[in-house]
Design an enzyme around this catalytic site. Structure first.
Site, PDB file in Angstrom:
ATOM      1  CG  ASN A  18      -1.766   1.220   1.381  1.00 49.10           C
ATOM      2  OD1 ASN A  18      -2.422   1.614   0.415  1.00 49.10           O
ATOM      3  ND2 ASN A  18      -1.798   1.837   2.561  1.00 49.10           N
ATOM      4  CG  HIS A  55      -0.782   5.903   4.711  1.00 52.02           C
ATOM      5  ND1 HIS A  55      -2.156   5.861   4.775  1.00 52.02           N
ATOM      6  CD2 HIS A  55      -0.384   6.738   5.693  1.00 52.02           C
ATOM      7  CE1 HIS A  55      -2.561   6.636   5.775  1.00 52.02           C
ATOM      8  NE2 HIS A  55      -1.504   7.178   6.349  1.00 52.02           N
ATOM      9  CB  SER A  63       4.940   5.140   4.317  1.00 53.98           C
ATOM     10  OG  SER A  63       5.293   6.154   5.234  1.00 53.98           O
ATOM     11  CG  ASP A  87      -3.094   3.162   6.970  1.00 52.91           C
ATOM     12  OD1 ASP A  87      -3.109   2.563   5.884  1.00 52.91           O
ATOM     13  OD2 ASP A  87      -3.874   4.091   7.257  1.00 52.91           O
TER      14      ASP A  87
HETATM   15  C1  GAR Z   1      -2.695   9.151  -2.707  1.00 50.96           C
HETATM   16  O1  GAR Z   1      -2.237  10.299  -2.047  1.00 50.96           O
HETATM   17  C2  GAR Z   1      -2.510   7.919  -1.822  1.00 50.96           C
HETATM   18  O2  GAR Z   1      -1.311   7.953  -1.082  1.00 50.96           O
HETATM   19  C3  GAR Z   1      -3.696   8.046  -0.922  1.00 50.96           C
HETATM   20  O3  GAR Z   1      -4.752   8.460  -1.750  1.00 50.96           O
HETATM   21  C4  GAR Z   1      -4.215   9.197  -2.841  1.00 50.96           C
HETATM   22  C5  GAR Z   1      -4.676   8.550  -4.119  1.00 50.96           C
HETATM   23  O4  GAR Z   1      -4.298   9.313  -5.227  1.00 50.96           O
HETATM   24  N1  GAR Z   1      -3.990   6.815  -0.271  1.00 50.96           N
HETATM   25  C6  GAR Z   1      -4.579   6.736   0.922  1.00 50.96           C
HETATM   26  O5  GAR Z   1      -4.917   7.706   1.561  1.00 50.96           O
HETATM   27  C7  GAR Z   1      -4.777   5.320   1.428  1.00 50.96           C
HETATM   28  N2  GAR Z   1      -5.373   5.334   2.719  1.00 50.96           N
HETATM   29  P1  GAR Z   1      -4.368   8.684  -6.682  1.00 50.96           P
HETATM   30  O6  GAR Z   1      -5.755   8.054  -6.824  1.00 50.96           O
HETATM   31  O7  GAR Z   1      -4.208   9.854  -7.599  1.00 50.96           O
HETATM   32  O8  GAR Z   1      -3.273   7.667  -6.821  1.00 50.96           O
END
Ligand code: GAR
Length: 210
Positions: free
Chosen positions: A107, A109, A136, A145
């Site tokens: 994942n 995060h 991360s 997480d």
């Molecule tokens: C990213 O910032 C990712 O790290 C986060 O959501 C966004 C997705 O962006 N993930 C989380 O918060 C997981 N809990 P994207 O759809 O443009 O890749």
């Protein structure tokens, strides 16, 4: 060639970074499917545009979390991935699907874990007044997480930052962080065994830094 399944709930910019890296020859991998809990996710369009099979289902059409997770991973498993990447997948995965896939599920995060788990990480970072924030990549375990971190990218928190400015600074680092980590995994350099991450055969004592 690493066979990657991507789980995504929204915009899909991390998915796009993977697709672009593969297209540019900087990641020896293939995306074998994109899977979503949101049928309207833009990530699904990005998959189709790249000729990658896209699958989506609504959790509310399944009676329980386990039933949804099973349907999701039936579809994922049918694509025979070596690795499943949660890239903006915003739904908790149950222990029943996570535990059997230990070491084959990662994942990304948007925080420097173990700080700021869960949602609204940029808001959490601003509220806490930290001077450094980041992203991360970690192996997924049943703890939200909480799985062991492989690599992190750090950014400064600057005076005047709001959530959007900070999120954009972090996101710009997420994409290269994810591609680098995937390259290490594709090269067989990163493994997960007994709750420990090994890099080039040695236990990792602190996250790799990018
Ligand atoms: C990213 O910032 C990712 O790290 C986060 O959501 C966004 C997705 O962006 N993930 C989380 O918060 C997981 N809990 P994207 O759809 O443009 O890749």
């Amino acid at each position: 060639e690493l066979r990657i399944a991507v789980l995504a709930s929204g915009r899909g910019s991390n998915l796009q970074a993977i697709l672009d890296a593969i297209a540019h020859g900087t990641l020896p991998a293939r995306v074998v499917g994109v899977f979503s809990d949101r049928p309207a996710a833009a990530a699904l369009e990005r998959a189709r545009a790249a000729g990658v099979p896209a699958w989506a289902a609504s959790p509310r059409e399944h009676p329980t979390r386990i039933a949804f997770d099973r349907a999701l991973f039936d579809a994922v498993d049918a694509a025979r991935p070596d690795l499943v990447v949660c890239a903006g997948y915003m739904r908790l995965l149950g222990e029943a699907v996570v535990t059997p896939r230990a070491g084959r599920l990662i994942n990304i995060h948007p925080s420097l874990l173990p700080a700021f788990k869960g949602l609204h990480t940029h808001r959490q970072a601003l509220a806490a007044g930290v001077s450094e924030h980041g992203a991360s990549v970690h192996f997924v375990t049943a703890e939200l997480d909480g799985g062991p971190v492989i690599a992190q990218a750090r950014v400064p928190v600057l005076p005047g930052d709001d959530e959007a400015a900070l999120a954009a600074r972090v996101l710009a680092r997420e994409h290269p962080l994810l591609i680098q980590t995937l390259n290490w995994i594709a090269a067989g350099r990163v493994r997960f065994h007994d709750r420990t991450v090994y890099v080039d055969g040695a236990p990792l004592t602190r996250p790799l830094r990018l």
